[in-house]
Design an enzyme around this catalytic site. Structure first.
Site, PDB file in Angstrom:
ATOM      1  CD  GLU A 194      -3.159  -1.086   2.015  1.00 46.66           C
ATOM      2  OE1 GLU A 194      -3.165  -0.195   2.894  1.00 46.66           O
ATOM      3  OE2 GLU A 194      -4.067  -1.931   1.893  1.00 46.66           O
ATOM      4  CD  GLU A 317      -3.866  -5.864   2.794  1.00 46.09           C
ATOM      5  OE1 GLU A 317      -4.818  -5.186   3.242  1.00 46.09           O
ATOM      6  OE2 GLU A 317      -2.671  -5.584   2.998  1.00 46.09           O
TER       7      GLU A 317
END
Length: 513
Positions: A194, A317
């Protein structure tokens, strides 16, 4: 005349309702050569709440079977579903984790503050050796996310050398001093996590430059060809995917990640894991099915730069994210797990299966005690969630050949929401056994699915079903078997075709031989 008209209207109404509860599924031969990678069924365990500490890694005095401090009932449960890979140490935690703090004698390891998740102090007793021992016990491949946000190129490069080099070097000398003579040969390697957010708040252009530098020094060693995974987009950030595919040479990455969470309401107030009505249920399922559009559109961008599909889309994810359970630490992300969550998991996995040409790795968040967990623990007690049982059913698809399908489904609607009631995927395993997984999202109606096989022979059918009385039903430590699979008798052979009565709010696995 009035009675006749009334009777005709009743018949028409019945036929219309019957038509609304009918679906057709055509299962075709696999002429594409596509395989559903077992790594689509991967999992994710971060240093977050009680996933690692208190989940996998427990107090030495806890009265459960352990190897070192690894909890073995959790290990055995995950082995039963053939867990293929486990992602660690994060997540956001990965970009504040410094691996050398987690090796060597445990009593000498420095403590650290987990600033992302609850501000708790960790003792680093669970580090590289412990994680790889866990993977060995699970018989799964490790997937390690390296630190780009607060780490250095040298730090990542030396971690890979420590893990994978078999010769003589400063890193291998330290590894041997710490009790491991042979390399682990780790393959899956995430270069940051991220990076658009908690991993550094970078722009796509800046990240791709950083990726190229880090990836250059993420070396391949004999027997350990790295499968480097670049940090991809969140949700519908298609510009991020475009920039990565344009700027990163295809031979520098095995995969590009995608993160997407199903949030029932909105990020500020995500909604309860257990107390929700039908309107919130259908909204949640619509958001879950949005994964189809995300995978399709990100894949289309990747196809432009990579028509041969060399680079995998790694959805590392995903899952449902609700408010934490009342009275628990908000930074620990502990949530219950209902039949709704199982339907989210099953529908998402059907999407991944049907896109296995590009989706070749995925990781549900997270394995134990966090978010859409497979397993919940409370001291010595342990339970399996409804989501666990979806993975137990769907393990039949791992490394099987995709059978393409065409599905015509009725709609399930409520208020202004409308979604397809049924989704499905199909595969053929190495023993020529066909497996079909079907999901009925409609909580009120049985859907009759007429299944047609196009040049796919079979003789017998049996099945299992996962459902419950209410979509809010959960397994608790007091009643751990409320939602679990049962034998399914609603499939009947009709020539070479199949008639299936798909119960409301259910997941069904069919096995055809």
């Amino acid at each position: 005349m009035r009675k006749l008209l009334s009777s005709l209207l009743a018949v028409l109404s019945f036929l219309c309702a019957a038509g609304q509860n009918e679906a057709t599924l055509t299962v075709q031969q696999n002429n594409t050569g596509l395989t559903i990678s077992r790594h689509i069924y991967g999992h994710f365990s971060e240093h977050l709440g009680h996933c690692i500490y208190g989940g996998f890694w427990v107090d030495e005095n806890l009265p459960v079977e352990k190897k070192d401090r690894i909890r073995m009932d959790v290990v055995e449960a995950l082995k039963r579903i053939h867990i293929p890979n486990l992602r660690w140490p994060g997540g956001c935690f990965a970009d504040e984790y410094h691996w050398r703090d987690g090796i060597g004698p445990r009593e000498q390891r420095p403590k650290m503050v987990n600033t992302n998740w609850g501000g708790v102090t960790e003792d680093n007793s669970f580090g590289t050796h412990e994680f790889l021992e866990l993977c060995s016990l699970l018989h799964c491949e490790p997937y390690i996310s390296g630190n780009v946000g607060s780490g250095t190129v040298e730090e990542m490069s030396k971690w890979i050398e420590y893990l994978n080099f078999s010769g003589e070097s400063p890193m291998t000398r330290i590894r041997k001093q710490n009790g491991r003579s042979e390399p682990w040969n780790v393959h899956f390697w995430g270069v940051g996590n991220e990076s658009w957010g908690c991993g550094g708040n970078m722009t796509a252009a800046f990240y791709t430059d950083q990726y190229r530098r880090y990836a250059t020094f993420a070396k391949n060693y004999p027997g350990a060809q790295l499968k480097k995974i670049a940090c991809g987009a969140s949700d519908g950030n298609y510009e991020w995917t475009e920039t990565c595919m344009r700027n990163i040479p295809l031979n520098q990455m095995w995969g590009l990640s995608l993160h997407y969470y199903t949030v029932p309401r909105e990020w500020r107030d995500k909604g309860s894991a257990t107390a929700f009505d039908e309107q919130e249920y259908i909204t949640t399922m619509r958001k879950c099915l949005h994964m189809e559009e995300l995978v399709s559109r990100h894949s289309a961008i990747m196809d432009h730069y990579d028509p041969q599909k060399r680079v995998a889309l790694a959805v590392d994810e995903w899952g449902i994210w609700t408010n934490v359970e009342p009275g628990t630490n908000p930074g620990f992300l502990y949530q219950q797990n209902s039949l709704r969550d199982a339907l989210v998991a099953a529908s998402t996995l059907n999407i991944f299966n049907n896109h296995c040409d590009r989706v070749r790795l995925a990781n549900l968040a997270q394995t134990v005690n966090v978010l859409q967990a497979l397993i919940l623990t409370d001291k010595e007690k342990m339970l399996l969630t409804p989501t666990y049982y979806v993975f137990d059913l769907y393990k039949a698809h791992q490394d099987a050949r995709l059978l393409p399908i065409m599905l015509n489904s009725p709609q399930y609607s409520l208020g202004n929401e409308k979604i397809p009631a049924v989704n499905a995927s199909a595969s053929l395993d190495s023993n020529n056994v066909i497996h079909i997984t079907m999901v009925n999202l409609d909580p009120h109606h049985t859907i009759n699915v007429s299944t047609i096989f196009s040049n796919v022979p079979w003789k017998t059918v049996n099945g299992q079903v996962l459902t419950s009385a209410k979509f809010t039903d959960v397994n608790t430590f007091e009643a751990p078997h409320t939602v679990q699979p049962a034998k399914f008798n609603g499939a009947k052979k009709n020539g070479n075709n199949l008639s299936v009565s798909l119960p409301p709010q259910s997941v069904v696995l069919l096995e055809l031989k």
